[in-house]
Write a protein that holds these residues in place. Structure first.
Motif, PDB file in Angstrom:
ATOM      1  N   GLN A   1       0.826  -1.199   0.000  1.00 48.98           N
ATOM      2  CA  GLN A   1       0.000   0.000   0.000  1.00 48.98           C
ATOM      3  C   GLN A   1       0.867   1.257   0.000  1.00 48.98           C
ATOM      4  O   GLN A   1       1.872   1.336   0.711  1.00 48.98           O
ATOM      5  CB  GLN A   1      -0.921   0.003   1.220  1.00 48.98           C
ATOM      6  CG  GLN A   1      -2.029   1.040   1.164  1.00 48.98           C
ATOM      7  CD  GLN A   1      -3.106   0.759   2.199  1.00 48.98           C
ATOM      8  OE1 GLN A   1      -3.010  -0.210   2.963  1.00 48.98           O
ATOM      9  NE2 GLN A   1      -4.134   1.581   2.241  1.00 48.98           N
ATOM     10  N   ALA A   2       0.480   2.226  -0.798  1.00 49.44           N
ATOM     11  CA  ALA A   2       1.194   3.506  -0.879  1.00 49.44           C
ATOM     12  C   ALA A   2       0.302   4.614  -0.343  1.00 49.44           C
ATOM     13  O   ALA A   2      -0.872   4.714  -0.717  1.00 49.44           O
ATOM     14  CB  ALA A   2       1.597   3.804  -2.316  1.00 49.44           C
ATOM     15  N   TYR A   3       0.855   5.442   0.546  1.00 53.06           N
ATOM     16  CA  TYR A   3       0.140   6.566   1.148  1.00 53.06           C
ATOM     17  C   TYR A   3       0.802   7.860   0.683  1.00 53.06           C
ATOM     18  O   TYR A   3       2.039   7.954   0.661  1.00 53.06           O
ATOM     19  CB  TYR A   3       0.214   6.504   2.674  1.00 53.06           C
ATOM     20  CG  TYR A   3      -0.355   5.257   3.298  1.00 53.06           C
ATOM     21  CD1 TYR A   3      -1.641   5.249   3.825  1.00 53.06           C
ATOM     22  CD2 TYR A   3       0.399   4.088   3.373  1.00 53.06           C
ATOM     23  CE1 TYR A   3      -2.168   4.104   4.418  1.00 53.06           C
ATOM     24  CE2 TYR A   3      -0.114   2.938   3.957  1.00 53.06           C
ATOM     25  CZ  TYR A   3      -1.397   2.954   4.475  1.00 53.06           C
ATOM     26  OH  TYR A   3      -1.908   1.816   5.057  1.00 53.06           O
ATOM     27  N   GLY A   4      -0.003   8.854   0.339  1.00 45.50           N
ATOM     28  CA  GLY A   4       0.605  10.096  -0.118  1.00 45.50           C
ATOM     29  C   GLY A   4      -0.276  11.307   0.068  1.00 45.50           C
ATOM     30  O   GLY A   4      -1.498  11.193   0.255  1.00 45.50           O
ATOM     31  N   LEU A   5       0.359  12.467   0.025  1.00 41.83           N
ATOM     32  CA  LEU A   5      -0.377  13.728   0.052  1.00 41.83           C
ATOM     33  C   LEU A   5       0.384  14.774  -0.745  1.00 41.83           C
ATOM     34  O   LEU A   5       1.592  14.671  -0.956  1.00 41.83           O
ATOM     35  CB  LEU A   5      -0.637  14.211   1.481  1.00 41.83           C
ATOM     36  CG  LEU A   5       0.511  14.640   2.405  1.00 41.83           C
ATOM     37  CD1 LEU A   5       1.062  16.026   2.076  1.00 41.83           C
ATOM     38  CD2 LEU A   5       0.026  14.644   3.856  1.00 41.83           C
ATOM     39  N   ALA A   6      -0.355  15.772  -1.166  1.00 42.58           N
ATOM     40  CA  ALA A   6       0.231  16.939  -1.829  1.00 42.58           C
ATOM     41  C   ALA A   6      -0.453  18.172  -1.266  1.00 42.58           C
ATOM     42  O   ALA A   6      -1.666  18.170  -1.029  1.00 42.58           O
ATOM     43  CB  ALA A   6       0.044  16.862  -3.340  1.00 42.58           C
TER      44      ALA A   6
END
Length: 243
Positions: free
Chosen positions: A76-81
């Motif tokens: 699983q990949a978690y991200g934010l911008a």
């Protein structure tokens, strides 16, 4: 991430670096996580990260913030911008595109990475970091020019940034800007912002902690920034926020 020893990076913001940052040509700084490990080409994690990058590219510009996760454990990949609060949707979109592309070049196989531009932040990891204050990934920038009365200036700067913090953490965008008169000929301009995965109280804590680093970062400097993976402040004696 929260259990690791924080690592802080220090940068001098010379005029060339500031010029480049305004143009969007170069990132301010980046961090490739060694603790998260690496992935291999054509792996499930890479596929999820690619999907996440596309999602954040579309999700972020309308509101200036995007958050998401793709896939299932252990891939699983978690991200934010996050885009700066005064940046237009079109400039936000361009910055997120640049950031997401550049960080994959700088950290090609790292499962975790963060990159900062003047207009945006892009961040991803293989573990859930949402809602957690990130103090591991922190850097300083400062103006090389010093003020005459550093004691008075430092006090007024701290008070000013604290005032902006008290405004920011009570808003939905967790963002505030303002100006304060230092004397008849000089004004102080400031900006504070948090990533919107933080609660209001954690935003305040993050910014308060960042302001507490003023003596280490910017003692008597005409301008400075403390930037982390969760919040940042900037102050200058000239206007820098878009109207």
């Amino acid at each position: 991430m929260s259990s690791k020893t924080p690592t802080t990076f220090y940068l001098i913001a010379c005029s060339f670096l500031l010029f480049q940052a305004v143009l969007g040509a170069d990132p301010l700084f980046h961090f490739c996580s060694s603790s998260s490990g690496n992935f291999t080409h054509s792996s499930p994690y890479e596929a999820n990260l690619n999907k996440l990058t596309s999602f954040l590219y579309l999700k972020t510009p309308p509101s200036g913030f995007g958050l998401g996760s793709i896939g299932q454990y252990p891939d699983q990949a978690y991200g934010l911008a996050l885009c700066r609060g005064d940046v237009s949707a079109s400039n936000c979109k361009s910055c997120v595109a640049d950031a997401s592309s550049e960080i994959r070049k700088l950290c090609p196989l790292n499962k975790g990475a963060v990159i900062w531009y003047d207009n945006c932040l892009f961040k991803y990891f293989d573990e859930d970091f949402f809602g957690k204050i990130d103090t591991q990934n922190t850097f300083y920038m400062w103006n090389l020019n010093k003020v005459n009365n550093s004691v008075e200036f430092n006090q007024k700067t701290e008070e000013f940034l604290t005032q902006l913090t008290d405004e920011a953490y009570q808003t939905t965008k967790l963002y505030a800007t303002g100006e304060s008169e230092l004397n008849k000929s000089t004004k102080l301009y400031g900006l504070v912002q948090c990533t919107r995965d933080l609660s209001s109280s954690d935003c305040k804590k993050c910014l308060d902690d960042a302001i507490g680093q003023l003596p280490s970062c910017c003692d008597g400097k005409q301008g400075g920034r403390v930037v982390s993976g969760s919040c940042n402040f900037r102050y200058e004696i000239y206007p820098f926020v878009n109207a």
